[in-house]
Structure formats: C-alpha cells, structure tokens
Design a protein around this motif. Structure first.
Motif, PDB file in Angstrom:
ATOM      1  N   MET A   1      36.910  34.943  -9.812  1.00 40.73           N
ATOM      2  CA  MET A   1      35.875  35.789  -9.229  1.00 40.73           C
ATOM      3  C   MET A   1      36.417  37.212  -9.163  1.00 40.73           C
ATOM      4  O   MET A   1      37.525  37.432  -8.664  1.00 40.73           O
ATOM      5  N   THR A   2      35.674  38.168  -9.664  1.00 44.98           N
ATOM      6  CA  THR A   2      36.109  39.562  -9.676  1.00 44.98           C
ATOM      7  C   THR A   2      34.997  40.447  -9.128  1.00 44.98           C
ATOM      8  O   THR A   2      33.820  40.072  -9.154  1.00 44.98           O
ATOM      9  N   TRP A   3      35.393  41.622  -8.630  1.00 43.63           N
ATOM     10  CA  TRP A   3      34.410  42.600  -8.168  1.00 43.63           C
ATOM     11  C   TRP A   3      34.974  43.999  -8.323  1.00 43.63           C
ATOM     12  O   TRP A   3      36.181  44.205  -8.420  1.00 43.63           O
ATOM     13  N   SER A   4      34.058  44.963  -8.409  1.00 34.44           N
ATOM     14  CA  SER A   4      34.436  46.352  -8.660  1.00 34.44           C
ATOM     15  C   SER A   4      33.882  47.247  -7.560  1.00 34.44           C
ATOM     16  O   SER A   4      33.045  46.830  -6.750  1.00 34.44           O
TER      17      SER A   4
ATOM     18  N   MET B   1      40.116  37.165  -7.704  1.00 33.39           N
ATOM     19  CA  MET B   1      40.522  35.863  -7.161  1.00 33.39           C
ATOM     20  C   MET B   1      40.637  34.886  -8.320  1.00 33.39           C
ATOM     21  O   MET B   1      39.642  34.626  -9.004  1.00 33.39           O
ATOM     22  N   VAL B   2      41.831  34.373  -8.540  1.00 31.83           N
ATOM     23  CA  VAL B   2      42.087  33.526  -9.704  1.00 31.83           C
ATOM     24  C   VAL B   2      42.902  32.304  -9.289  1.00 31.83           C
ATOM     25  O   VAL B   2      43.852  32.416  -8.506  1.00 31.83           O
ATOM     26  N   ILE B   3      42.506  31.156  -9.812  1.00 28.90           N
ATOM     27  CA  ILE B   3      43.332  29.942  -9.774  1.00 28.90           C
ATOM     28  C   ILE B   3      43.322  29.378 -11.183  1.00 28.90           C
ATOM     29  O   ILE B   3      42.248  29.095 -11.743  1.00 28.90           O
ATOM     30  N   ASN B   4      44.491  29.261 -11.758  1.00 30.98           N
ATOM     31  CA  ASN B   4      44.605  28.829 -13.147  1.00 30.98           C
ATOM     32  C   ASN B   4      44.014  27.435 -13.354  1.00 30.98           C
ATOM     33  O   ASN B   4      44.043  26.587 -12.454  1.00 30.98           O
TER      34      ASN B   4
END
Length: 269
Positions: free
Chosen positions: A51-54, A67-70
C-alpha cells in the motif's frame, strides 16, 4: 483515514491473490523451518501486502508512505550466501564477533548472521533498512519460535515485536511513514522524518517522540556567537610604562630650576 488527510493523494492498495498452500509447504521444506501460524494464515489470505500513498507538493504528487510485506516467493534468507560470486568473498557471517553482548535483562539476545539464526526479509523499507523474520535458535534444529527485528543501514539489530500480528499492527498504525522503524531504535527518527511524523501523526504514537527535544534533533545556532568574529573590537592603546620615582624627582628639579632662572633673567631685563 489516509484519503481524508490533508494533502494526501494517490492512495494505492495492490490486491493480491491468496498464496497456494503447496507454495508455503515448499518454502518450509526448502528452508527447513515452519512459518509462524499467524504469518501462514496471512499468506493464505493474501500473498503479501503493498500500500502506497503520496502528498501533493506544488500540485505534483510525491511518493511518501509505503507499507510492504513480501510475498512468499520474496521471503528470502539474509546472510545465506556471499555478497559476491568470487571465492572466499566476505559474507554477513563475517560480521559476527564473539565479544558481542548477549541478551540480558530487558534486552533480548540479538540475531546472528551465521548458522545460529535464520533470517528472512519481510520488508525492504525502501532502502532504509530491513524488517526481518528471525528464527534465533537454528541449532541443532530450527526452533519454531520467531521474532520480528529491524536491521538498520549500519547492520545493527533492533527488536520490534514477538509476533507477526503485532508487527502488522505497527505497520498499519504508523501509516507507512518514511523511516518509522527508527522510532524503535535508541537514536530515533531523523529530523526530516520527524517533520512528516508531525504532519501525519501515526494512529497511536508516543507523544514523547514528537516533543520538542531540540537538543536531540536540531543543531541550534546562536547568531551572536557565530558572527562574533566579524564584529570589529575597538583597539585599546596601552599607556607607556610610568617612570621610576627617582627620575621623576630629578626631572621636576630640573624644570623648577629652569623656570626660576628664566624669571630672574626677565626681572633683570
């Protein structure tokens, strides 16, 4: 929550299919360890998380939160091989020192880069470090007990949580702000990251982290001291040293005799 925050744009959530059960089983067989039950259930719901945001700066979106989980396929082991393909090349295991302090009291024992621990990367943290799933006891057999640790860019370990579920909550509540993992280190977040923390405060946050501890984060300058050397100081002229008393007496005697002689001459004239 993010979409209603001021200045936030382009909130993107990547939906992923659940991981196949046989994929998880093959990963466990390949790495000779069993995934924690909560992490396994997570992968059975979604094969990773992103999940990303700018934020808008001058009406131009700038990537900020991540927010990253491989996924299972990217849950790779750390320190398992040399950094280079050359023979006798250095590896992370060479960083191990027998004099390292072991866990005591409130501080848990740190993971090891050698065969004593198994370390897998959960989150690359955009290059600011690595969040890792750690099996600390790998000898003689791998213990099922795992912990979540943060490995910073200087290759120092920082304990985060005991379970994946607790870490997942931390990830969500901190909104994926840059370098948020450094809030759990002894040196804290950077001044730039602290500014983002002040603008987009995590859902739950220790207020002491955002308090104005200027001495810890900001180098305060006193202009009067910085530019002191440029102010011209008045030059004080030293007085000539005073003459001895004896010479002063002879000088005054000579002066008085001269004045008396001049007075006599004028009277004669």
């Amino acid at each position: 929550l993010l979409e209603t925050s001021p200045g936030v744009a382009e909130v993107t959530f990547v939906e992923k299919e659940p991981a196949e059960r046989h994929t998880i089983i093959s990963w466990e067989q390949k790495n000779s360890c069993i995934l924690p039950e909560d992490l396994k259930n997570f992968y059975l719901m979604t094969d990773g998380f992103q999940m990303t945001w700018s934020v808008k700066t001058d009406n131009t979106p700038m990537p900020l939160g991540s927010m990253v989980i491989n996924s299972v396929s990217k849950l790779c082991r750390l320190g398992g091989s040399s950094m280079y393909t050359l023979p006798n090349a250095p590896s992370l295991a060479d960083l191990e020192d027998d004099t390292d302090e072991e866990g005591n009291g409130d501080k848990p024992e740190k993971p090891h880069f050698d065969s004593r621990s198994l370390i897998f990367e959960l989150d690359p943290c955009n290059g600011n470090g690595k969040v890792c799933l750690v099996y600390k006891n790998a000898k003689p057999v791998v213990s099922p007990d795992t912990e979540i640790w943060f490995l910073d860019r200087a290759l120092y370990w920082h304990f985060l949580t005991k379970t994946f579920t607790a870490y997942y909550r931390l990830l969500i509540t901190h909104l994926g702000l840059p370098q948020w993992q450094y809030a759990f280190t002894s040196y804290g977040v950077s001044p730039q990251a602290k500014q983002w923390f002040n603008m987009y405060k995590p859902i739950t946050i220790n207020t002491a982290l955002l308090s104005e501890e200027a001495d810890s984060f900001v180098n305060k300058l006193d202009p009067s001291k910085v530019f002191k050397s440029k102010n011209k100081t008045p030059v004080i002229k030293k007085k000539p040293p005073s003459q001895p008393a004896a010479s002063q007496k002879s000088h005054t005697g000579m002066t008085s005799s001269k004045t008396s002689s001049l007075a006599g001459n004028s009277s004669r004239k």
